[in-house]
Design a protein around this motif. Structure first.
Motif, short mmCIF file in Angstrom:
data_model
loop_
_atom_site.label_atom_id
_atom_site.label_comp_id
_atom_site.label_asym_id
_atom_site.label_seq_id
_atom_site.Cartn_x
_atom_site.Cartn_y
_atom_site.Cartn_z
N VAL A 249 -15.69 14.51 31.97
CA VAL A 249 -15.38 13.85 33.24
C VAL A 249 -15.32 14.83 34.41
N ILE A 250 -14.64 15.95 34.20
CA ILE A 250 -14.43 16.91 35.29
C ILE A 250 -15.60 17.89 35.42
N GLY A 251 -16.28 18.18 34.31
CA GLY A 251 -17.41 19.10 34.36
C GLY A 251 -17.05 20.54 34.05
N VAL A 252 -15.94 20.74 33.36
CA VAL A 252 -15.53 22.09 32.96
C VAL A 252 -16.42 22.54 31.80
N SER A 253 -16.77 23.81 31.76
CA SER A 253 -17.61 24.32 30.68
C SER A 253 -16.85 24.27 29.36
N PRO A 254 -17.55 24.09 28.23
CA PRO A 254 -16.87 24.04 26.93
C PRO A 254 -16.05 25.30 26.64
N GLU A 255 -16.56 26.45 27.08
CA GLU A 255 -15.84 27.70 26.83
C GLU A 255 -14.50 27.72 27.57
N SER A 256 -14.54 27.32 28.86
CA SER A 256 -13.31 27.31 29.66
C SER A 256 -12.34 26.26 29.16
N SER A 257 -12.86 25.09 28.78
CA SER A 257 -12.01 24.03 28.26
C SER A 257 -11.37 24.46 26.95
N GLY A 258 -12.13 25.20 26.13
CA GLY A 258 -11.59 25.69 24.86
C GLY A 258 -10.45 26.67 25.08
N LEU A 259 -10.60 27.55 26.07
CA LEU A 259 -9.55 28.52 26.38
C LEU A 259 -8.28 27.80 26.86
N ILE A 260 -8.46 26.82 27.74
CA ILE A 260 -7.32 26.04 28.23
C ILE A 260 -6.66 25.30 27.06
N SER A 261 -7.49 24.83 26.14
CA SER A 261 -6.97 24.10 24.97
C SER A 261 -6.09 24.98 24.10
N ILE A 262 -6.50 26.24 23.90
CA ILE A 262 -5.69 27.17 23.10
C ILE A 262 -4.33 27.40 23.76
N ILE A 263 -4.35 27.56 25.07
CA ILE A 263 -3.10 27.75 25.81
C ILE A 263 -2.22 26.51 25.67
N ARG A 264 -2.86 25.33 25.85
CA ARG A 264 -2.11 24.07 25.83
C ARG A 264 -1.55 23.75 24.45
N ASN A 265 -2.32 23.98 23.39
CA ASN A 265 -1.94 23.56 22.05
C ASN A 265 -1.12 24.59 21.29
N TYR A 266 -1.22 25.86 21.68
CA TYR A 266 -0.49 26.89 20.94
C TYR A 266 0.54 27.62 21.80
N LEU A 267 0.08 28.24 22.89
CA LEU A 267 0.98 29.08 23.67
C LEU A 267 2.09 28.28 24.35
N LEU A 268 1.80 27.03 24.73
CA LEU A 268 2.83 26.24 25.40
C LEU A 268 3.96 25.86 24.45
N LEU A 269 3.75 26.02 23.14
CA LEU A 269 4.84 25.78 22.20
C LEU A 269 5.97 26.79 22.41
N LEU A 270 5.66 27.88 23.12
CA LEU A 270 6.70 28.85 23.46
C LEU A 270 7.75 28.22 24.37
N LEU A 271 7.41 27.10 25.00
CA LEU A 271 8.36 26.41 25.88
C LEU A 271 9.30 25.49 25.10
N ALA A 272 9.06 25.32 23.81
CA ALA A 272 9.91 24.44 23.01
C ALA A 272 11.40 24.81 23.11
N PRO A 273 11.75 26.12 23.05
CA PRO A 273 13.18 26.46 23.20
C PRO A 273 13.75 26.06 24.56
N VAL A 274 12.88 26.04 25.60
CA VAL A 274 13.34 25.61 26.92
C VAL A 274 13.79 24.16 26.85
N GLY A 275 13.00 23.34 26.14
CA GLY A 275 13.41 21.95 25.94
C GLY A 275 14.73 21.86 25.21
#
Length: 415
Positions: A249-275
């Motif tokens: 829909v937005i037109g982001v490249s697969p490589e860039s979307s994949g990088l964002i996905s890794i951040i969103r699905n793995y690294l953001l779990l570091l925020l779980a203790p904040v919750g």
């Protein structure tokens, strides 16, 4: 060892256990093509292996929860982890489809039977009732880091075989499967002695009896907890749909979307203790935090549908990290509702077993529903998905409020 230090080291070890034990069951998520090529199987057969695992899980959650309330969490976790490593080694040296089907059924015993309920119960035992949110949040942060590191390790080992896909995949399975054994060794040294643990667990309460299963099934709050976890896990797993949304829909490249996905699905779990901190220190209640988080998530998914058509790909990508962050902070503490619901500790494992059957249904339900919408409506299908998730947020908030009221009532009756 200082008791406080030991407590946090144990949580980290539990995070290592939870983040590594699921490497093999879901190995195709990272090594899809390599697994099919090495085994010489079809896409359908690949799906059947995961189906075998899912069916086994659904059957074993409740009996596993019952047993988890009767045995030492330490023994249950260690045996489960070592069994998973053994199954990984057997798989690595067979790569036969028929054998793999048996192995994937075996994985439901080693990763879902007593492991999951014992893991959630161990986290509850380690922390006091006042710090449940933070304990679960810290666990999920460690879980996310371990999941990322385990897959990264396996991927790097895989690359050492060069162009030999089969050899690389075997090496990846062995290395990834071995991490569970490392977690088992750490738990042997860090978790408390069984007898001492039993005192901490029971706290003067009677032992769990099989007849208590009927009592739990008749408790409305148990079902409300289960469907709250369903809504929370639904958000957690649905953030993955931002990946195709950004590319289609937005037109982001697969490589860039994949990088964002890794951040969103793995690294953001570091925020779980904040919750967890928000639940324990700010809202003084996991349910109050969940009510707030569900409403915020409903609004954030609604905003996705009205993003300007000319928004830059980078801005859209960064925006998806916001609902991703709230989803991680919310999901990281959702299991601590078991404590706030006023359910006795001796019934924790069985309650989690019951709740997990319903709570993890989004894996099988959402993918089918969302897939049909995407196939039928194309890019417009994402509006159906995001509208569905908006409604989920409202329902989740109502369920969290219900747990708060029922849990308060249960505690007053107990007193």
């Amino acid at each position: 060892m200082n008791s406080k230090l030991r407590k946090y080291l144990t949580i980290i070890a539990l995070g290592l256990a939870g983040g590594s034990i699921y490497f093999l069951p879901y190995v195709k998520y990272v090594f899809y093509d390599a697994q099919i090529s090495t085994m010489g199987i079809t896409n359908t057969q690949s799906g059947l292996m995961l189906t075998m695992y899912t069916i086994g899980n659904m059957i074993l959650y409740i009996p596993g929860g019952i047993i988890a309330d009767k045995v030492s969490p330490k023994k249950a976790l260690v045996v489960s982890l070592l069994s998973t490593t053994a199954l990984a080694y057997i798989y690595a040296f067979s790569m036969n489809f028929a054998v793999a089907m048996v192995i994937w059924l075996g994985l439901s015993f080693s990763t879902a039977f007593v492991f999951w309920s014992s893991l959630m119960k161990a986290i509850r035992i380690i922390g006091t009732e006042e710090e449940q949110g933070f304990m679960y949040g810290l666990y999920y942060a460690c879980n996310g880091i371990t999941g990322a590191l385990t897959n990264t390790l396996a991927l790097n080992i895989y690359k050492t075989a060069g162009d030999n896909v089969s050899s690389g995949f075997v090496r990846a399975v062995i290395s990834g499967g071995s991490v569970a054994a490392v977690a088992a060794i750490l738990l042997i040294f860090l978790m408390k002695d069984d007898k001492k643990e039993a005192v901490a667990v029971d706290d003067g309460e009677p032992k769990f009896q099989l007849s208590d299963l009927g009592k739990l099934l008749k408790m409305p709050v148990v079902w409300v907890v289960a469907f709250t976890i369903f809504c929370g896990y639904g958000y957690y797993t649905s953030t993955s749909y931002f990946n195709p949304f950004l590319t289609e829909v937005i037109g982001v490249s697969p490589e860039s979307s994949g990088l964002i996905s890794i951040i969103r699905n793995y690294l953001l779990l570091l925020l779980a203790p904040v919750g967890g901190i928000l639940a324990d220190k700010v809202f003084k209640s996991t349910c109050k935090w969940l009510m707030t988080a569900f409403i915020i998530l409903a609004a954030l998914f609604g905003i996705v549908m009205i993003l300007p058509s000319d928004i830059s790909p980078m801005a859209a990508s960064l925006y998806t990290l916001i609902p991703g962050a709230f989803a991680m902070m919310m999901y990281g503490v959702v299991f601590s509702t078991v404590s706030e619901a006023g359910i006795p500790r001796m019934m924790t494992g069985t309650t989690i077993g019951i709740a997990s059957i319903i709570g993890y249904l989004p894996d099988s339900i959402y993918s089918v529903i969302f897939g049909k919408w995407m196939d039928k409506h194309g890019a417009a299908g994402y509006n159906y998905i995001f509208t569905f998730l908006m409604i989920t947020g409202v329902i989740g908030a109502v369920l969290a409020f219900t747990i708060y009221r029922l849990g308060k009532k249960n505690r007053e009756q107990a007193i």
